[in-house]
Motif scaffolding. Structure first.
Motif, short mmCIF file in Angstrom:
data_model
loop_
_atom_site.label_atom_id
_atom_site.label_comp_id
_atom_site.label_asym_id
_atom_site.label_seq_id
_atom_site.Cartn_x
_atom_site.Cartn_y
_atom_site.Cartn_z
N GLU A 185 -21.47 52.96 44.13
CA GLU A 185 -20.56 53.07 45.18
C GLU A 185 -19.61 54.37 43.73
OE1 GLU A 185 -18.86 49.55 46.09
OE2 GLU A 185 -20.49 48.61 47.31
N GLY A 186 -19.25 54.14 42.51
CA GLY A 186 -18.43 53.93 41.63
C GLY A 186 -19.37 55.51 41.23
N ALA A 187 -20.54 55.78 41.96
CA ALA A 187 -21.47 57.55 41.25
C ALA A 187 -20.47 58.96 41.89
CB ALA A 187 -22.63 56.77 41.10
N ASP A 188 -20.27 59.17 40.02
CA ASP A 188 -20.04 60.43 41.21
C ASP A 188 -20.88 61.72 41.30
OD1 ASP A 188 -21.26 62.06 38.78
OD2 ASP A 188 -19.15 61.60 37.83
N THR A 189 -21.31 62.65 41.92
CA THR A 189 -22.05 63.64 42.86
C THR A 189 -22.47 64.55 42.07
OG1 THR A 189 -20.83 64.55 44.35
CG2 THR A 189 -21.58 62.53 45.22
N ASP A 190 -22.25 64.62 40.59
CA ASP A 190 -22.36 65.62 39.60
C ASP A 190 -23.58 65.38 39.43
OD1 ASP A 190 -19.69 67.42 39.47
OD2 ASP A 190 -18.99 66.38 37.69
N GLY A 191 -24.09 66.70 38.61
CA GLY A 191 -26.32 66.40 38.74
C GLY A 191 -26.99 66.18 39.02
N ARG A 192 -27.49 65.49 38.64
CA ARG A 192 -28.99 64.71 39.76
C ARG A 192 -29.33 63.45 39.65
NH1 ARG A 192 -33.47 67.37 36.27
NH2 ARG A 192 -33.57 69.03 36.96
N GLU A 193 -29.23 63.39 40.18
CA GLU A 193 -29.84 61.95 40.73
C GLU A 193 -31.22 61.53 39.95
OE1 GLU A 193 -28.50 58.62 42.28
OE2 GLU A 193 -30.19 57.37 41.10
N VAL A 194 -31.43 60.74 39.12
CA VAL A 194 -33.12 60.61 38.42
C VAL A 194 -34.04 59.54 38.93
CG1 VAL A 194 -33.83 59.60 36.48
CG2 VAL A 194 -31.94 61.38 35.99
N LEU A 195 -32.93 58.74 39.48
CA LEU A 195 -34.32 56.95 40.02
C LEU A 195 -34.52 57.89 41.19
CD1 LEU A 195 -32.70 54.38 38.77
CD2 LEU A 195 -33.85 55.78 37.32
N VAL A 196 -35.77 57.87 41.25
CA VAL A 196 -36.83 57.75 42.81
C VAL A 196 -37.18 56.09 43.16
CG1 VAL A 196 -36.85 60.01 41.88
CG2 VAL A 196 -38.91 58.33 41.08
N PRO A 197 -37.57 56.02 44.87
CA PRO A 197 -38.36 55.16 45.36
C PRO A 197 -39.84 55.13 44.53
CG PRO A 197 -37.94 56.07 46.80
CD PRO A 197 -36.84 56.93 45.80
N LEU A 198 -40.38 54.00 43.99
CA LEU A 198 -41.80 53.83 43.75
C LEU A 198 -42.42 52.91 44.59
CD1 LEU A 198 -41.02 53.49 39.86
CD2 LEU A 198 -41.97 55.72 41.26
N ILE A 199 -41.65 51.33 44.61
CA ILE A 199 -42.37 50.96 45.83
C ILE A 199 -41.00 50.13 46.46
CG2 ILE A 199 -43.06 48.59 46.29
CD1 ILE A 199 -44.80 48.76 43.72
N LEU A 200 -40.88 50.53 48.39
CA LEU A 200 -39.61 49.74 48.23
C LEU A 200 -41.11 48.49 49.89
CD1 LEU A 200 -38.84 52.89 49.70
CD2 LEU A 200 -37.51 51.48 47.64
N ASP A 201 -40.53 47.27 49.78
CA ASP A 201 -40.67 46.70 50.51
C ASP A 201 -42.09 45.91 50.61
OD1 ASP A 201 -38.00 45.63 51.48
OD2 ASP A 201 -37.84 46.52 53.00
N GLY A 202 -42.39 46.82 49.00
CA GLY A 202 -44.20 45.71 48.50
C GLY A 202 -45.13 47.18 48.79
N ALA A 203 -44.18 48.23 49.64
CA ALA A 203 -44.79 49.65 50.19
C ALA A 203 -45.34 50.65 48.83
CB ALA A 203 -44.94 49.93 51.55
N GLU A 204 -45.93 51.00 48.95
CA GLU A 204 -45.69 52.03 47.35
C GLU A 204 -46.11 53.40 47.77
OE1 GLU A 204 -49.50 52.59 44.55
OE2 GLU A 204 -49.32 55.20 45.48
N GLN A 205 -44.73 54.19 47.48
CA GLN A 205 -43.84 55.28 48.01
C GLN A 205 -44.94 56.30 47.36
OE1 GLN A 205 -40.94 55.29 50.35
NE2 GLN A 205 -42.35 53.13 49.90
N PRO A 206 -44.87 57.10 48.54
CA PRO A 206 -46.14 58.84 48.23
C PRO A 206 -46.12 59.65 47.70
CG PRO A 206 -44.81 59.11 49.82
CD PRO A 206 -44.41 57.69 49.77
N GLY A 207 -46.95 60.47 46.19
CA GLY A 207 -46.71 61.00 45.75
C GLY A 207 -46.81 60.65 43.89
N HIS A 208 -47.20 59.33 44.09
CA HIS A 208 -46.87 59.48 42.23
C HIS A 208 -48.64 58.86 42.26
CE1 HIS A 208 -42.55 59.45 42.71
NE2 HIS A 208 -42.60 58.98 43.60
#
Lengths: 438, 438
Positions: free
Chosen positions: B376-399
């Motif tokens: 909520e408080g984050a500005d939008t400068d720079g690059r978002e670093v975190l990526v989803p790896l598992i969502l609701d138990g489902a492994e996200q592709p590409g890792h």
């Protein structure tokens, strides 16, 4: 788990077999030796660990379809060599230091007598296991001495790779640790496991009191309560209020331990919990354990430092061809001539000599040219150090499984007691006894 | 190999689940964070490695009959907990730094949002893999920079435990190494493998010449001949006589390398072997590789130092509960209050900021109380670093798998290039960019 260990090796071992088979030299009877040129970290003695694991890994050193298909697809070796590998099973002899024994610079920890191809294939696997396990055991043995009879638990799984953690728990146990936090080490090797709760368990609950109540309800009053999540003194009081004066132990994982431990002991005694033990777990190593010798600590949990060998994560052992037969079947002693990496050719036998009081005085290595030559010139003083591990491909009993671990642990306890007092010095220095070549 | 990873964990995780199930707190939604308080070894940046291996290990984090029977027989948990474990499968969310990215003190490398019981079970496994793999990758990345574009091969299998060797080869490859000697790393992860011969191969034969002839006959003239078994200059001359001026490379494994390499280059050129490369493999690390920058070395083989993290065999990462819901379903930020181990509660989001030239200037960590609060408080400068790896138990592709490794290797190449020049300093010092909490 019968997973093949055959690819836990370096590419060049396969290409050497490939070239030697083609050249007709692969079957020359050869003698390889695994040894350390010096004791890494200027330790006073090394501890042999991993021997039992190596024997178990050699059982599974077989090239199945999966392994052969990889080698074929990647053209690591040619088709003739693939056929040879498909039939491979180690049929040679291995002698070595028994697991748990101590060792010194130049000690032939493993001597492999086999065809060149058979012997060279085991190089990386043998080194991986012994370098790593012995580094842990060597550090662990110093910690056991520093603890002066108080029990130590190995808790370092999180600070080393997930499978190494299991091997490290085994090595620390052989060196005299009492237990491990690692469950797979419990399952695979029968090592006692222990542990109760982390800070997260306290933080999960609405108060430290609720967390302690939950833990005591599930694990009983003989459990160990972690008292340093918020305020240590307050934590101790709450722990005794919840569990009563029969509480098994409190664990302290932060702070200036000698000061904190003394204060907690007084507090526990004041509260009537005179039998409640104190266990500490805050980044301990052999030095900080020794520094707590005079403190009322009842047991130690050691993490990072033991699994990474306390500054010496590998023992620097090497595996060298020391003798081989020529075409006439005569043994020829061989050695690399590079100035900075000279090795001593030929097969050795080893005797540890003692003075009249039973204190070890020297590690005597007798040189020889062939499998029998070594013992010819040997006198009979002291104790023969090498034991047969595999003869004509047959694993000799007593070195593997739970029995092997128990025997190694007992052997370590006896052998380390025979060393001169200087062996227990935590300062860097010369080996406790000299290595003498005869 | 679908071996269960469920017991590659610490005893206390199971007892915490046991106690929390009994207390009714096991299902409180919780947020765990894996981070390093500082960069071990006073490195200027860390390299994330092991993420793909962790996801693969979580797939196999299931309690089968073997695991349950061990826990039952050893009374680690009670029967209700055994039933719960039998049905366990991770169904939570995991966000994290993508593998190959760089990290700094406090970076939330992994954030696990799940029930307390689900999240706490992964603690040791996640730490084992990331601590170990990241230590190797962090050291390897420095070596890659020191090599200034020349290829490096990882050859350290013998100096670390046999399964860690495979993971270490993978981590070094992600950090920019070109190949490994470890065949299992080739089979499991598709990493190029290499190697030709050791000194034992030369010693097996009646002369160095016969050994070289055997190797060239089997592996062709493009092979690498090891020339330092006896006399290096003589070895080089023999190598060219046997293989001709088309010899692929010579390997030097001993001696004062800057001096020896220059002499060997002149000798090769004098013999007309101007395209024959020189590879060196003598106890190299990032410092000795850098010292050879001006030498006519064509490639490096690095052993011990890369697999043991060049003095930093573990990254000191920890896994902490940072937030959890109360009975009303409200998120509560939690943190241990111990003076020397304070942590920052709550979920974070992370943005890396850059200057106008695209050079990274700061790692900004935005604090929040809940899973959405952070952004909520984050500005939008720079690059978002975190990526989803598992969502609701489902492994996200590409890792995971070979694709994940290739992506991580490319990502590392890009991310390390964005760091300020000070990041490449081999001296101990502050992190290359500051961590700023917002």
């Amino acid at each position: 788990m019968e997973t093949s260990t055959a690819l836990l090796t370096d590419h060049y071992e396969l290409t050497m077999v490939d070239a030697a088979l083609k050249a007709g030299t692969a079957n020359r009877r050869s003698m390889f030796e695994l040894f350390a040129r010096r004791l890494s970290g200027a330790r006073r003695y090394g501890v042999v660990a991993g021997t039992g694991r190596l024997l178990e890994a050699i059982r599974n050193f077989r090239f199945g379809d999966t392994e052969l298909e990889y080698l074929r697809a990647n053209r690591v070796v040619n088709d003739d060599t693939l056929d040879w590998l498909a039939n491979f099973q180690f049929n040679g002899n291995i002698w070595g230091y028994a697991e748990g024994d101590v060792f010194f610079p130049g000690s032939p920890l493993i001597t492999v007598e086999a065809s060149f191809a058979e012997g060279v294939l085991l190089e990386t696997l043998a080194l991986s296991i012994l370098n790593s396990d012995s580094a842990v055991a060597t550090a662990a043995s110093r910690m056991v001495h520093s603890a002066a009879g108080k029990p130590l638990a190995e808790m370092g799984s999180r600070r080393t790779s997930e499978r190494t953690a299991v091997a490290a728990a085994r090595a620390a146990y052989i060196a005299g640790f009492s237990a491990t936090s690692n469950l797979e080490a419990g399952r695979s090797y029968g090592i006692p496991t222990m542990g109760t709760a982390a800070h997260s368990f306290t933080l999960l609950h609405d108060s430290e009191r609720e967390a302690f109540e939950a833990q005591v309800a599930a694990l009983g009053t003989d459990t160990t309560l972690l008292v340093d999540t918020y305020d240590i003194d307050e934590g101790v009081r709450t722990a005794i209020e919840v569990a009563g004066t029969g509480l098994g132990a409190v664990r302290i994982d932060s702070g200036d331990l000698p000061v904190v431990v003394a204060r907690v002991r007084r507090l526990l005694d004041d509260l009537g919990a005179t039998n409640t033990r104190i266990t500490v777990t805050n980044d301990l190593d052999e030095y900080t354990v020794a520094a707590l010798a005079a403190s009322p600590v009842d047991s130690f949990g050691v993490g990072t430092s033991v699994v990474v060998g306390s500054g010496t994560p590998t023992m620097g052992m090497v595996y060298k061809l020391v003798a081989r037969q020529d075409d006439a079947g005569e043994w020829v002693s061989v050695a690399k001539k590079s100035q900075d990496k000279a090795s001593v050719g030929g097969r050795k036998s080893v005797r540890r000599s003692f003075n009249a009081k039973g204190v070890a005085t020297a590690e005597r290595i007798y040189l020889g040219d062939g499998p029998d030559g070594a013992t010819e010139g040997a006198d009979t003083d002291g104790r023969e150090v090498l034991v047969p591990l595999i003869l004509d491909g047959a694993e000799q009993p007593g070195h593997t499984g739970h029995d092997g671990i128990a025997a190694a642990r007992e052997r370590h306890r006896e052998r380390v007691r025979e060393l001169p007092a200087v062996a227990m010095s935590l300062t860097r220095g010369d080996p406790a006894i000299p290595t003498e070549y005869r």
